[in-house]
Design a protein around this motif. Structure first.
Motif, PDB file in Angstrom:
ATOM      1  N   GLY A  57      49.395 -48.431  -4.883  1.00  0.00           N
ATOM      2  CA  GLY A  57      48.261 -47.557  -4.617  1.00  0.00           C
ATOM      3  C   GLY A  57      47.500 -47.956  -3.363  1.00  0.00           C
ATOM      4  N   VAL A  58      47.336 -49.259  -3.154  1.00  0.00           N
ATOM      5  CA  VAL A  58      46.650 -49.746  -1.946  1.00  0.00           C
ATOM      6  C   VAL A  58      47.434 -49.362  -0.704  1.00  0.00           C
ATOM      7  N   ILE A  59      48.767 -49.521  -0.768  1.00  0.00           N
ATOM      8  CA  ILE A  59      49.607 -49.159   0.374  1.00  0.00           C
ATOM      9  C   ILE A  59      49.500 -47.672   0.674  1.00  0.00           C
ATOM     10  N   SER A  60      49.528 -46.885  -0.395  1.00  0.00           N
ATOM     11  CA  SER A  60      49.416 -45.429  -0.205  1.00  0.00           C
ATOM     12  C   SER A  60      48.065 -45.058   0.386  1.00  0.00           C
ATOM     13  N   GLU A  61      47.006 -45.722  -0.094  1.00  0.00           N
ATOM     14  CA  GLU A  61      45.664 -45.438   0.424  1.00  0.00           C
ATOM     15  C   GLU A  61      45.557 -45.772   1.902  1.00  0.00           C
ATOM     16  N   ALA A  62      46.033 -46.961   2.296  1.00  0.00           N
ATOM     17  CA  ALA A  62      45.948 -47.357   3.698  1.00  0.00           C
ATOM     18  C   ALA A  62      46.782 -46.432   4.576  1.00  0.00           C
ATOM     19  N   SER A  63      47.991 -46.094   4.097  1.00  0.00           N
ATOM     20  CA  SER A  63      48.842 -45.183   4.870  1.00  0.00           C
ATOM     21  C   SER A  63      48.175 -43.812   5.020  1.00  0.00           C
ATOM     22  N   MET A  64      47.545 -43.376   3.921  1.00  0.00           N
ATOM     23  CA  MET A  64      46.891 -42.065   3.968  1.00  0.00           C
ATOM     24  C   MET A  64      45.763 -42.054   5.004  1.00  0.00           C
ATOM     25  N   TYR A  65      44.954 -43.130   5.056  1.00  0.00           N
ATOM     26  CA  TYR A  65      43.884 -43.214   6.054  1.00  0.00           C
ATOM     27  C   TYR A  65      44.459 -43.171   7.460  1.00  0.00           C
ATOM     28  N   GLY A  66      45.547 -43.925   7.674  1.00  0.00           N
ATOM     29  CA  GLY A  66      46.135 -43.935   9.010  1.00  0.00           C
ATOM     30  C   GLY A  66      46.625 -42.564   9.420  1.00  0.00           C
ATOM     31  N   ILE A  67      47.335 -41.890   8.492  1.00  0.00           N
ATOM     32  CA  ILE A  67      47.869 -40.567   8.811  1.00  0.00           C
ATOM     33  C   ILE A  67      46.730 -39.550   8.982  1.00  0.00           C
ATOM     34  N   GLN A  68      45.699 -39.672   8.111  1.00  0.00           N
ATOM     35  CA  GLN A  68      44.580 -38.719   8.148  1.00  0.00           C
ATOM     36  C   GLN A  68      43.895 -38.728   9.500  1.00  0.00           C
ATOM     37  N   TYR A  69      43.587 -39.912  10.027  1.00  0.00           N
ATOM     38  CA  TYR A  69      42.844 -39.969  11.288  1.00  0.00           C
ATOM     39  C   TYR A  69      43.751 -39.825  12.501  1.00  0.00           C
ATOM     40  N   THR A  70      45.074 -40.039  12.292  1.00  0.00           N
ATOM     41  CA  THR A  70      45.988 -39.752  13.398  1.00  0.00           C
ATOM     42  C   THR A  70      46.064 -38.247  13.636  1.00  0.00           C
ATOM     43  N   ALA A  71      45.981 -37.476  12.568  1.00  0.00           N
ATOM     44  CA  ALA A  71      46.066 -36.018  12.685  1.00  0.00           C
ATOM     45  C   ALA A  71      44.701 -35.350  12.810  1.00  0.00           C
ATOM     46  N   ASP A  72      43.620 -36.132  12.797  1.00  0.00           N
ATOM     47  CA  ASP A  72      42.275 -35.540  12.867  1.00  0.00           C
ATOM     48  C   ASP A  72      42.028 -34.945  14.241  1.00  0.00           C
ATOM     49  N   ASN A  73      41.493 -33.693  14.297  1.00  0.00           N
ATOM     50  CA  ASN A  73      41.276 -32.993  15.567  1.00  0.00           C
ATOM     51  C   ASN A  73      40.245 -33.690  16.436  1.00  0.00           C
ATOM     52  N   ASP A  74      39.201 -34.226  15.794  1.00  0.00           N
ATOM     53  CA  ASP A  74      38.175 -34.895  16.591  1.00  0.00           C
ATOM     54  C   ASP A  74      38.743 -36.107  17.318  1.00  0.00           C
ATOM     55  N   VAL A  75      39.667 -36.812  16.629  1.00  0.00           N
ATOM     56  CA  VAL A  75      40.291 -37.976  17.260  1.00  0.00           C
ATOM     57  C   VAL A  75      41.285 -37.538  18.316  1.00  0.00           C
ATOM     58  N   ARG A  76      42.044 -36.479  18.020  1.00  0.00           N
ATOM     59  CA  ARG A  76      43.062 -36.001  18.962  1.00  0.00           C
ATOM     60  C   ARG A  76      42.460 -35.540  20.278  1.00  0.00           C
ATOM     61  N   PHE A  77      41.315 -34.811  20.199  1.00  0.00           N
ATOM     62  CA  PHE A  77      40.737 -34.225  21.421  1.00  0.00           C
ATOM     63  C   PHE A  77      39.584 -35.054  21.968  1.00  0.00           C
ATOM     64  N   TYR A  78      39.422 -36.270  21.446  1.00  0.00           N
ATOM     65  CA  TYR A  78      38.288 -37.082  21.901  1.00  0.00           C
ATOM     66  C   TYR A  78      38.406 -37.388  23.395  1.00  0.00           C
TER      67      TYR A  78
END
Length: 576
Positions: A57-78
């Motif tokens: 579960g911890v691995i899934s949570e950390a991976s999810m955070y990484g993927i979430q902010y990698t695909a976040d528009n605010d981060v992409r177009f910053y």
């Protein structure tokens, strides 16, 4: 069986019983230890599996955070917005992203920090305040789990779908750092009390643990564990003082082994102490028992043995023997009565000396007629020839020969039974089978064994089968004695695969044994003797019958009528 128990056998039984008790306790202790071990191992496996599930579960949570902010528009177009906005607006946009990262961590127990690093201009946003936090981001070349400075990170790169083959084309990196303290607390869910310890072995070189790890077990684990994602692997480790069982589970996403080890001695020492107490108790009982046996031997068994020895001397004809011991117990009167009895017996035998000598002379003559000198000579020569090459054969021959002649010397007791007569035949056949190739079979229904019959009915027929049947035919070697229940009696059938007789010879033999006078010479007089004794004791139907068997040899049949019960009362007369 109880009548056969003597002092020596009682001691053997006593020691055997104690050894059996020790053996059973050892088996029970071993089974108990094995059950405890299996229970502990299963419990540890369950705990390890539980800790692994939390880790997944911890691995899934950390991976999810990484993927979430990698695909976040605010981060992409910053980066593109940063060029269009003023410094103030750009800073506000950066602060907004940082706040979102911080808000995300409020609900997470396992994640220590989240960072975003833009490679083109070196911009870095993180949730913590570590001034060196950017260093691991600068070294990232691909997506995945990595270790840096004894910490575990998950890195996600953009472009995400098609990861650049050239690290220089990476636009930004999102990194999620796990809390080392949380990982250490997670190890507590995988251990089994104070006797256990656990650690993460990351990339075969990084060890994460809340307590000091035994370096020997760590090294042994590195040499033994294998990356099996399906099973929990187990191996045992032994030191000079303690025994451990070690469990490992490979966590593939982070290339990490979750390893636990448990000291078994903490659980098995109580059982060992109980075993030591039990063994000590058995030894005390053994010593006390031996002391009681020694006292019993000195005060009872020795006197019984002495009395038995004196009785044996009387049995052997020494009527002058006396018991001179005067024990201070119940045996004094018993010994006194024994001496009086022997004195009376001695006087009685003195008065009957002449009659006894006459009777003995008659019995000696009778016994000499019973014993086949050639049979005895052959047996003794066999013993002489085999004495050096086969002691076992000599022992067997001596045993059967002694039993054979001992039986013959007691024929005047009139206690012959079917079982005892067949036993005599068995001794005779055993002796013959040692000297030559003889295979024999004796079948006696158990319910017929104790019926009384005249002595020396079966053995002479068997001897005749070997001398005049088997020995006169090349390759013959089989003898069969079969007893069958028939109405109120028994049918005795003795068969051989020897020379056999023609129908004319069988008729002639039947007529010879029916004759009122014995045949001339020595040949055939033994069968005539037996036939006449059977007829006189059990009636006309009990005489010998002869016929050819399936082997081609001769079968002799006789019928014994138990209702007459006259078997042991007739004279013993036999000629070979």
């Amino acid at each position: 069986m109880i009548k056969k128990v003597n002092m020596k056998r009682f001691i053997y039984f006593f020691v055997f019983f104690l050894l059996l008790t020790l053996g059973l306790f050892f088996i029970m202790n071993t089974l108990g230890s094995r059950t405890i071990q299996e229970s502990l191992i299963n419990s540890s496996k369950n705990q390890l599996a539980y800790a692994e599930s939390i880790m997944d579960g911890v691995i899934s949570e950390a991976s999810m955070y990484g993927i979430q902010y990698t695909a976040d528009n605010d981060v992409r177009f910053y980066q593109s917005r940063k060029q269009e906005l003023s410094n103030y607006d750009a800073q506000m946009n950066k602060n907004e992203i940082s706040d979102r990262l911080s808000d995300q961590l409020f609900s997470s127990l396992a994640v220590e920090s989240i960072g975003i690093y833009w490679k083109p201009d070196g911009t870095f946003i993180q949730t913590g305040h570590d001034s060196l936090a950017k260093l691991p981001f600068e070294q990232v070349t691909e997506r995945g789990w990595q270790t840096y400075n004894n910490s575990l990170y998950y890195f996600s790169v953009y472009p995400y779908i098609h990861q650049p083959k050239n690290p220089a084309n990476i636009q930004y990196i999102v990194g999620v750092k796990l809390k080392k303290e949380y990982l250490v607390s997670l190890l507590g869910k995988a251990v089994n009390g104070d006797s256990s310890n656990a650690f993460f072995l990351v990339n075969d070189n990084l060890v994460i643990s809340g307590k000091p790890v035994d370096s020997r077990i760590e090294q042994k684990a590195k040499e033994t564990i294998t990356p099996d994602t399906q099973r929990i692997l187990k191996f045992d480790y032994h030191t000079g003082e303690d025994d451990y069982y070690v469990l490992s589970k490979y966590i593939e996403p982070i290339d990490t082994y979750l390893v636990t080890y448990t000291r078994m001695s903490d659980f098995l020492n109580p059982l060992d102490r109980n075993q030591q107490v039990f063994v000590g108790s058995i030894l005390v009982i053994l010593i006390i028992g031996l002391i009681v046996i020694l006292m019993f031997y000195r005060n009872f068994y020795r006197n019984v043995h002495l009395l038995g020895k004196k009785f044996y001397q009387v049995e052997q004809g020494n009527y002058s023997t006396r018991i001179s011991e005067n024990p201070v117990n119940e045996f004094f009167n018993l010994f006194k009565s024994f001496n009086h009895m022997v004195l009376k017996t001695q006087n009685l035998f003195a008065s009957l000396k002449i009659e006894t000598e006459l009777r003995r002379d008659a019995e000696v003559k009778q016994l000499q007629a019973q014993i086949n000198p050639h049979f005895l000579y052959n047996s003794l020569f066999f013993i002489m020839s085999m004495a050096k090459t086969s002691p076992e054969a000599v022992m067997q021959m001596s045993k059967h020969l002694a039993e054979y002649y001992r039986y013959l010397t007691k024929l005047d007791r009139h206690d012959a039974t079917l079982a005892s007569e067949l036993q005599l035949a068995d001794h005779f056949l055993s002796i013959m089978s040692l000297c030559k190739e003889i295979h024999y079979e004796i079948n006696l229904p158990p319910e017929l064994g104790e019926h009384r019959i005249m002595p020396l009915i079966i053995q002479p027929i068997v001897e005749n089968a070997i001398q005049h049947g088997i020995e006169e035919r090349q390759g013959a070697h089989r003898v069969s004695i079969e007893i069958k229940a028939l109405d109120d009696g028994a049918l005795i059938i003795i068969a051989d695969d020897g020379k056999g007789l023609t129908p004319e010879q069988i008729v002639l033999l039947a007529a010879r044994v029916e004759s009122e006078s014995p045949p001339p010479g020595s040949r055939g007089i033994g069968l005539w003797n037996i036939h006449q004794r059977l007829k006189n004791a059990y009636g006309e139907l009990s005489g010998l019958r002869f016929f050819t068997n399936d082997w081609g040899g001769l079968s002799v049949m006789a019928y014994i009528d138990f209702s007459l019960d006259e078997g042991g009362e007739h004279a013993i007369t036999d000629c070979g």
